[in-house]
Design a protein around this motif. Structure first.
Motif, PDB file in Angstrom:
ATOM      1  N   ILE A 137       1.158   8.892  -6.321  1.00  0.00           N
ATOM      2  CA  ILE A 137       1.374  10.322  -6.076  1.00  0.00           C
ATOM      3  C   ILE A 137       2.242  10.932  -7.180  1.00  0.00           C
ATOM      4  O   ILE A 137       1.920  11.982  -7.737  1.00  0.00           O
ATOM      5  N   PHE A 138       3.342  10.264  -7.498  1.00  0.00           N
ATOM      6  CA  PHE A 138       4.234  10.805  -8.525  1.00  0.00           C
ATOM      7  C   PHE A 138       3.616  10.698  -9.924  1.00  0.00           C
ATOM      8  O   PHE A 138       3.823  11.578 -10.763  1.00  0.00           O
ATOM      9  N   ALA A 139       2.850   9.645 -10.156  1.00  0.00           N
ATOM     10  CA  ALA A 139       2.179   9.502 -11.453  1.00  0.00           C
ATOM     11  C   ALA A 139       1.169  10.619 -11.659  1.00  0.00           C
ATOM     12  O   ALA A 139       1.096  11.233 -12.734  1.00  0.00           O
ATOM     13  N   ARG A 140       0.387  10.911 -10.629  1.00  0.00           N
ATOM     14  CA  ARG A 140      -0.608  11.977 -10.720  1.00  0.00           C
ATOM     15  C   ARG A 140       0.030  13.350 -10.865  1.00  0.00           C
ATOM     16  O   ARG A 140      -0.557  14.268 -11.439  1.00  0.00           O
ATOM     17  N   VAL A 147       0.839  -1.201   0.000  1.00  0.00           N
ATOM     18  CA  VAL A 147       0.000   0.000   0.000  1.00  0.00           C
ATOM     19  C   VAL A 147       0.874   1.251   0.000  1.00  0.00           C
ATOM     20  O   VAL A 147       0.615   2.221  -0.712  1.00  0.00           O
ATOM     21  N   THR A 148       1.952   1.215   0.800  1.00  0.00           N
ATOM     22  CA  THR A 148       2.877   2.348   0.863  1.00  0.00           C
ATOM     23  C   THR A 148       3.511   2.606  -0.495  1.00  0.00           C
ATOM     24  O   THR A 148       3.501   3.741  -0.998  1.00  0.00           O
ATOM     25  N   TYR A 149       4.051   1.570  -1.105  1.00  0.00           N
ATOM     26  CA  TYR A 149       4.692   1.737  -2.405  1.00  0.00           C
ATOM     27  C   TYR A 149       3.683   2.156  -3.483  1.00  0.00           C
ATOM     28  O   TYR A 149       3.970   3.036  -4.313  1.00  0.00           O
ATOM     29  N   TRP A 192       9.963   4.479  -8.073  1.00  0.00           N
ATOM     30  CA  TRP A 192       9.282   3.875  -6.920  1.00  0.00           C
ATOM     31  C   TRP A 192       8.722   2.493  -7.262  1.00  0.00           C
ATOM     32  O   TRP A 192       8.700   1.601  -6.413  1.00  0.00           O
ATOM     33  N   LEU A 193       8.299   2.327  -8.503  1.00  0.00           N
ATOM     34  CA  LEU A 193       7.827   1.002  -8.905  1.00  0.00           C
ATOM     35  C   LEU A 193       8.979   0.006  -8.882  1.00  0.00           C
ATOM     36  O   LEU A 193       8.815  -1.142  -8.453  1.00  0.00           O
ATOM     37  N   GLU A 194      10.165   0.452  -9.333  1.00  0.00           N
ATOM     38  CA  GLU A 194      11.336  -0.422  -9.308  1.00  0.00           C
ATOM     39  C   GLU A 194      11.766  -0.714  -7.873  1.00  0.00           C
ATOM     40  O   GLU A 194      12.197  -1.835  -7.559  1.00  0.00           O
ATOM     41  N   SER A 195      11.640   0.297  -7.007  1.00  0.00           N
ATOM     42  CA  SER A 195      11.955   0.074  -5.595  1.00  0.00           C
ATOM     43  C   SER A 195      11.004  -0.941  -4.983  1.00  0.00           C
ATOM     44  O   SER A 195      11.394  -1.787  -4.171  1.00  0.00           O
TER      45      SER A 195
END
Length: 227
Positions: free
Chosen positions: A35-38, A27-29, A48-51
């Motif tokens: 947030i960054f996509a929006r 949920v956090t990721y 963040w997706l890779e993280s």
């Protein structure tokens, strides 16, 4: 943070979690990716997706969908389609709404062939394209000024029992008007098809038909359509 789109605050919250040795969950990721996509910070969303993937939390459909939507928002069609490929490769399933988002972006970018390919892909994945999906293809054909393609696409909709709406017809008529010379013959054929579907032209479409067909657009066929 998510609702306000505060990217800096979101990252600060994540760092605080790490400092307190709280393991971030999916949920956090997913929230960070969203947030960054929006915020149209697509590169950071990818980071963040890779993280997320590098952690013990495999990317879920929420995070992947956020990335697809971000690419579609910026009309980065190739990247959006690649993200759909990633969703499939991970054993996840994109829904009709997500496909519709990419279809709309493809139409806005005049990438008609890509939109058509997405429709075919939906069929192969047993996702039935609705009138909104088909309408995006028709919009792209209108932008390109391809009345023959618009009429063929309308026929394909009818063949798979997808009821066209007035927006679909308006785009088809627009394609006829944009052609050089304007395709009066196809516009007349479309008017008859619209009559068969018992659809009523609105004021804007009436004006377009008046300009396109001139004297051919008499009150008599309009009355038939408006029944």
């Amino acid at each position: 943070c998510a609702k306000a789109g505060r990217t800096a605050e979101a990252e600060a919250c994540f760092k605080s979690m790490e400092a307190m040795r709280q393991a971030p969950d999916e949920v956090t990721y997913s929230t960070l990716v969203n947030i960054f996509a929006r915020a149209s910070a697509v590169d950071r969303a990818v980071d963040w997706l890779e993280s997320m993937e590098a952690s013990s939390c495999p990317p879920n459909i929420v995070a992947c969908s956020s990335l697809v939507q971000a690419y579609a928002k910026t009309t980065a069609i190739d990247e959006a389609v690649q993200s759909l490929d990633i969703i499939k490769a991970k054993g996840l399933r994109a829904d009709k709404v997500l496909y519709a988002t990419v279809l709309n972006a493809s139409a806005r970018a005049s990438r008609v062939e890509d939109a058509m390919a997405l429709i075919e892909r939906m069929r192969k994945e047993a996702i039935r394209p609705d009138v909104v999906c088909h309408g995006s293809v028709m919009n792209g054909l209108a932008r390109r000024g391809d009345p023959e393609g618009a009429c063929r696409w309308l026929q394909s909709m009818e063949e798979e029992s997808c009821q066209p709406n007035i927006v679909v017809f308006a785009n088809a008529f627009q394609a006829c008007a944009a052609a050089r010379p304007p395709r009066i013959d196809l516009a007349e054929w479309l008017l008859e098809r619209m009559h068969r579907h018992n659809l009523r032209p609105d004021g804007r479409l009436n004006a377009l038909l008046g300009r396109l067909l001139g004297p051919r657009f008499s009150e008599q066929p309009l009355q038939r359509v408006n029944r």
